[in-house]
Design an enzyme around this catalytic site. Sequence first.
Site, mmCIF file in Angstrom:
data_model
loop_
_atom_site.group_PDB
_atom_site.id
_atom_site.type_symbol
_atom_site.label_atom_id
_atom_site.label_comp_id
_atom_site.label_asym_id
_atom_site.label_seq_id
_atom_site.Cartn_x
_atom_site.Cartn_y
_atom_site.Cartn_z
ATOM 1 N N ARG A 1 -17.086 -17.134 9.830
ATOM 2 C CA ARG A 1 -17.020 -16.066 8.833
ATOM 3 C C ARG A 1 -16.971 -14.687 9.476
ATOM 4 O O ARG A 1 -16.408 -13.743 8.918
ATOM 5 C CB ARG A 1 -18.206 -16.164 7.868
ATOM 6 C CG ARG A 1 -17.927 -15.455 6.554
ATOM 7 C CD ARG A 1 -19.177 -15.135 5.743
ATOM 8 N NE ARG A 1 -19.913 -16.286 5.310
ATOM 9 C CZ ARG A 1 -21.171 -16.550 5.699
ATOM 10 N NH1 ARG A 1 -21.800 -15.741 6.527
ATOM 11 N NH2 ARG A 1 -21.786 -17.611 5.262
ATOM 12 N N TYR B 1 -10.640 7.551 -6.028
ATOM 13 C CA TYR B 1 -9.903 6.388 -6.556
ATOM 14 C C TYR B 1 -10.705 5.779 -7.707
ATOM 15 O O TYR B 1 -11.900 5.536 -7.581
ATOM 16 C CB TYR B 1 -9.749 5.395 -5.395
ATOM 17 C CG TYR B 1 -9.065 4.104 -5.686
ATOM 18 C CD1 TYR B 1 -7.734 4.073 -6.084
ATOM 19 C CD2 TYR B 1 -9.737 2.901 -5.522
ATOM 20 C CE1 TYR B 1 -7.101 2.859 -6.316
ATOM 21 C CE2 TYR B 1 -9.112 1.693 -5.746
ATOM 22 C CZ TYR B 1 -7.794 1.673 -6.150
ATOM 23 O OH TYR B 1 -7.179 0.478 -6.372
ATOM 24 N N ASP C 1 -12.452 8.226 2.115
ATOM 25 C CA ASP C 1 -11.391 7.263 1.817
ATOM 26 C C ASP C 1 -10.107 7.884 2.352
ATOM 27 O O ASP C 1 -9.561 8.824 1.780
ATOM 28 C CB ASP C 1 -11.308 7.011 0.305
ATOM 29 C CG ASP C 1 -10.214 5.996 -0.049
ATOM 30 O OD1 ASP C 1 -9.259 5.838 0.749
ATOM 31 O OD2 ASP C 1 -10.304 5.372 -1.121
ATOM 32 N N LYS D 1 -2.426 -0.680 1.807
ATOM 33 C CA LYS D 1 -1.366 0.275 1.552
ATOM 34 C C LYS D 1 -0.468 0.414 2.793
ATOM 35 O O LYS D 1 0.393 -0.397 2.992
ATOM 36 C CB LYS D 1 -1.979 1.608 1.120
ATOM 37 C CG LYS D 1 -2.920 1.472 -0.100
ATOM 38 C CD LYS D 1 -2.173 1.160 -1.391
ATOM 39 C CE LYS D 1 -3.084 0.663 -2.526
ATOM 40 N NZ LYS D 1 -4.143 1.575 -2.896
HETATM 41 C C1 LIG Z 1 -5.459 1.162 -3.329
HETATM 42 C C2 LIG Z 1 -6.559 2.061 -2.959
HETATM 43 C C3 LIG Z 1 -7.836 1.568 -2.710
HETATM 44 C C4 LIG Z 1 -8.190 0.128 -2.896
HETATM 45 O O1 LIG Z 1 -7.487 -0.751 -2.091
HETATM 46 P P1 LIG Z 1 -7.351 -2.282 -2.508
HETATM 47 O O2 LIG Z 1 -6.983 -2.970 -1.276
HETATM 48 O O3 LIG Z 1 -6.298 -2.314 -3.562
HETATM 49 O O4 LIG Z 1 -8.676 -2.716 -3.060
HETATM 50 C C5 LIG Z 1 -8.812 2.455 -2.337
HETATM 51 N N1 LIG Z 1 -8.571 3.766 -2.213
HETATM 52 C C6 LIG Z 1 -7.359 4.282 -2.448
HETATM 53 C C7 LIG Z 1 -7.145 5.744 -2.290
HETATM 54 C C8 LIG Z 1 -6.313 3.453 -2.830
HETATM 55 O O5 LIG Z 1 -5.108 3.963 -3.097
#
Ligand SMILES: *Cc1c(COP(=O)(O)O)cnc(C)c1O
Length: 387
Positions: free
Chosen positions: A50, A103, A176, A201
């Site tokens: 894990r 987000y 973030d 992303k």
């Molecule tokens: C898409 C996104 C997330 C979350 O990512 P996931 O992999 O879809 O959970 C977090 N922060 C931002 C700014 C995002 O665009």
Amino acid sequence: MAEETRLIRAGATPARLAKTVGPPIQKGSTVLLPNARALYDDDAFVTYGRAGLAAHESLKSALAEMEGAAAVELYPSGLAAFTGAMLAVLKAGDEVLVTDNIYKPSRRFCDQVLARYGVGVRYFDPRTSPEDLLAMATDATRLIALESPGSLTFEMQDVAAIARLAKARGILTLADNTWGAGFLYKPLAHGVDISVQALTKYVGGHSDVFMGSAAVADKKLAHQLEDGVHNMGWAVSPEDAYQMLRGLRTLPVRLEQQGGAALRIAAWLEQQPEVVEVIHPALPGARDHDLWKRDYKGACGLFAFVLQPAPEAAVNAFLDALKLFGLGFSWGGFESLAISCDPQLGKRKSAPKFAGPLMRLHIGLEHPDDLMADLRNGFAAFNAALQ
Ligand SMILES: *Cc1c(COP(=O)(O)O)cnc(C)c1O
């Protein structure tokens, strides 16, 4: 030995492992230890699958290289990286200050989960100055969560100044950094404690794998995050870790191409009569351009623009006429996407007021001339719907 017994072990360990440009996709829940003492050796490299195997180790070390980090943890999604890092460092009685342009699912976690576990949550206008923001902090404030630029409205913060002032007060900062993708912007180099991104992303880059990362420079924080992942029981698959590493190899060229095309399209949009305003920090003259220029080595393909005031039917006619832009809530992949944003702004305390409907575009790897032609068709449908 009987064949049944021989088949249990046959071929388990290849005699030779060829060297390839990527790591082996090593799969396993069970990890075999070399001797009895190693079973309970706290310093053993890994005792159970894990915690991650070869592909995970490779991805973590590549991300650490990019982020300038001492350690990186992997999470099953970008959202899980945000929530996991928060859970790892917060306790009941703490308070977090969260940027109002965070987000939206991250906000839901703060409101529904942190609040339930006795962590106070207050939101601040992303336009708050670093000094005013720190003036909001109390003795209970443990962490400040930033997202700069925000992924719908693109306000930027002086992250370095906030991190410096927070550090002096013993308050952690978390960014973030999905827009900066760890390549365009390096939160840790600007004093941020925890750099989170949705690898889903730009690092993945192909809109087909979920993963998140949290990177830290501090060893103690690294242990806290690692404990957090263990305690929550999270794991990501070795195939997905491999895919992320593959995406990382082409991240700089994709960002260069997509960021350049996005800037070109943003400048073109500024000239269109249907557009009131383009919101993109890398555009010269944009409100946050100086901060972006100071801190970033480039821009990604995500930005927004404001349409002339129009009824929803005209906004939908614009979106529905687009053929190359898919309508979808993601970004960072090789393909162009568009959404309308207004329904998402409702929950915010300090949502900026725009002169018309807010639209977000993600510019993919299609030729920008074709994307502009597609947008031109969209504007024609928009105008027709206004008649
Ligand atoms: C898409 C996104 C997330 C979350 O990512 P996931 O992999 O879809 O959970 C977090 N922060 C931002 C700014 C995002 O665009």
